[in-house]
Design an enzyme around this catalytic site. Structure first.
Site, short mmCIF file in Angstrom:
data_model
loop_
_atom_site.label_atom_id
_atom_site.label_comp_id
_atom_site.label_asym_id
_atom_site.label_seq_id
_atom_site.Cartn_x
_atom_site.Cartn_y
_atom_site.Cartn_z
N ASP A 30 -5.04 -4.79 -15.30
CA ASP A 30 -5.88 -4.41 -13.99
C ASP A 30 -7.20 -5.04 -14.10
O ASP A 30 -7.89 -4.98 -15.08
CB ASP A 30 -6.09 -2.78 -13.76
CG ASP A 30 -6.39 -2.53 -12.46
OD1 ASP A 30 -5.52 -1.95 -11.63
OD2 ASP A 30 -7.49 -2.88 -11.82
N ILE A 31 -7.52 -5.72 -12.91
CA ILE A 31 -8.85 -6.45 -12.78
C ILE A 31 -10.21 -5.48 -13.13
O ILE A 31 -11.36 -5.66 -13.47
CB ILE A 31 -9.06 -7.23 -11.58
CG1 ILE A 31 -9.77 -8.40 -11.67
CG2 ILE A 31 -9.24 -6.46 -10.44
CD1 ILE A 31 -9.74 -9.52 -10.83
N ASN A 87 0.08 5.54 -7.03
CA ASN A 87 -0.58 6.11 -5.54
C ASN A 87 0.22 5.42 -4.39
O ASN A 87 0.68 4.27 -4.31
CB ASN A 87 -2.03 5.25 -5.62
CG ASN A 87 -3.06 5.72 -6.81
OD1 ASN A 87 -3.03 6.99 -7.06
ND2 ASN A 87 -3.75 4.89 -7.31
N GLY A 93 -5.09 6.74 -2.10
CA GLY A 93 -5.61 5.69 -2.97
C GLY A 93 -5.10 4.25 -3.17
O GLY A 93 -5.58 3.38 -3.77
N GLN A 94 -3.59 4.13 -2.38
CA GLN A 94 -3.23 2.94 -2.67
C GLN A 94 -3.80 1.75 -1.95
O GLN A 94 -4.05 2.17 -0.51
CB GLN A 94 -1.64 3.03 -1.92
CG GLN A 94 -0.88 1.85 -2.26
CD GLN A 94 0.36 2.07 -1.95
OE1 GLN A 94 1.00 3.02 -1.42
NE2 GLN A 94 1.26 0.96 -2.14
N SER A 95 -4.31 0.74 -2.55
CA SER A 95 -4.85 -0.38 -1.87
C SER A 95 -4.06 -1.47 -1.79
O SER A 95 -4.17 -2.67 -0.94
CB SER A 95 -6.23 -0.65 -2.43
OG SER A 95 -6.21 -0.97 -3.76
N HIS A 100 3.43 -0.61 -7.37
CA HIS A 100 2.90 -0.62 -8.81
C HIS A 100 2.64 0.58 -9.56
O HIS A 100 2.36 1.51 -8.96
CB HIS A 100 1.68 -1.43 -8.94
CG HIS A 100 0.64 -0.84 -7.73
ND1 HIS A 100 0.58 -1.06 -6.65
CD2 HIS A 100 -0.64 -0.31 -8.20
CE1 HIS A 100 -0.23 -0.74 -6.23
NE2 HIS A 100 -1.21 -0.02 -6.99
N HIS A 102 0.46 2.19 -12.37
CA HIS A 102 -0.86 2.23 -13.25
C HIS A 102 -0.34 2.72 -14.86
O HIS A 102 0.12 3.85 -14.52
CB HIS A 102 -1.99 2.94 -12.77
CG HIS A 102 -2.48 2.29 -11.54
ND1 HIS A 102 -3.82 1.65 -11.57
CD2 HIS A 102 -2.31 2.70 -10.36
CE1 HIS A 102 -3.95 1.39 -10.26
NE2 HIS A 102 -3.14 2.01 -9.33
P1 5GP Z 1 -3.98 0.84 -6.20
O1 5GP Z 1 -5.49 1.11 -5.34
O2 5GP Z 1 -2.91 0.22 -4.85
O3 5GP Z 1 -3.33 2.19 -6.57
O4 5GP Z 1 -4.08 0.09 -7.30
C1 5GP Z 1 -4.36 -1.28 -6.99
C2 5GP Z 1 -5.07 -2.03 -8.25
O5 5GP Z 1 -5.09 -3.44 -8.10
C3 5GP Z 1 -6.55 -1.46 -8.52
O6 5GP Z 1 -6.57 -0.78 -9.73
C4 5GP Z 1 -7.23 -2.82 -8.55
O7 5GP Z 1 -8.28 -2.88 -9.42
C5 5GP Z 1 -6.10 -3.87 -8.98
N1 5GP Z 1 -6.36 -5.36 -8.54
C6 5GP Z 1 -7.05 -5.58 -7.13
N2 5GP Z 1 -7.00 -6.83 -7.09
C7 5GP Z 1 -6.44 -7.38 -8.20
C8 5GP Z 1 -6.48 -8.64 -8.77
O8 5GP Z 1 -6.65 -9.58 -8.09
N3 5GP Z 1 -5.99 -8.75 -10.10
C9 5GP Z 1 -5.83 -7.73 -10.82
N4 5GP Z 1 -5.30 -7.87 -11.98
N5 5GP Z 1 -5.64 -6.40 -10.44
C10 5GP Z 1 -6.20 -6.25 -9.13
#
Ligand code: 5GP
Ligand code: ZN
Length: 114
Positions: A30-31, A87, A93-95, A100, A102
């Site tokens: 994760d970034i 999420n 909180g899904q973005s 995926h 975590h």
């Molecule tokens: P969500 O918020 O959908 O559950 O998780 C998305 C995750 O993707 C976040 O934890 C965010 O830090 C990660 N993320 C977003 N953009 C990038 C990217 O360009 N590269 C990587 N490795 N992770 C990313």
């Protein structure tokens, strides 16, 4: 054509720090890590969330879930515990709308999560 960040990572159009890869799954860092170990496990086939898991075949689902344990073992996460989070929906909180998981480890976790 859809515009999906994780499909671009899977297709190597966007760089990522890959931890594990097969024909069906990818694990990358994760970034914006929330724990010393914070990996994202994705199926290579695009589905938007766990709500579409039926669109994956049984072998893909089996491999996806098996990969959690494999990553936990390889990173010695089992003894102290680790957390797997998916999420689902922006309210949770899904973005990124590509399924995926975590995988978080090597930190203390609270329960209930809040
Ligand atoms: P969500 O918020 O959908 O559950 O998780 C998305 C995750 O993707 C976040 O934890 C965010 O830090 C990660 N993320 C977003 N953009 C990038 C990217 O360009 N590269 C990587 N490795 N992770 C990313
Ligand atoms: Zn995608």
């Amino acid at each position: 054509m859809h515009d999906c960040l994780f499909c671009k990572i899977i297709n190597k159009e966007i760089e990522s720090d890959i931890v594990y890869e097969t024909d069906n799954v990818l694990v990358f860092k994760d970034i914006n890590p929330q724990a010393p170990i914070h990996y994202l496990l994705v199926p290579k086939k695009h589905i938007s969330s766990i709500m579409e898991i039926e669109k994956l075949g049984f072998p893909e689902i089996h491999e996806l879930l098996n990969t959690i344990g494999r990553i936990a073992s390889e990173n010695d996460l089992e003894k102290d515990g680790f957390r797997v989070v998916t999420n689902t929906g922006s309210g949770a909180g899904q973005s990124v709308f590509h399924l995926h998981f975590h995988i978080l480890g090597k930190r203390k976790f609270n329960w209930p999560p809040g």
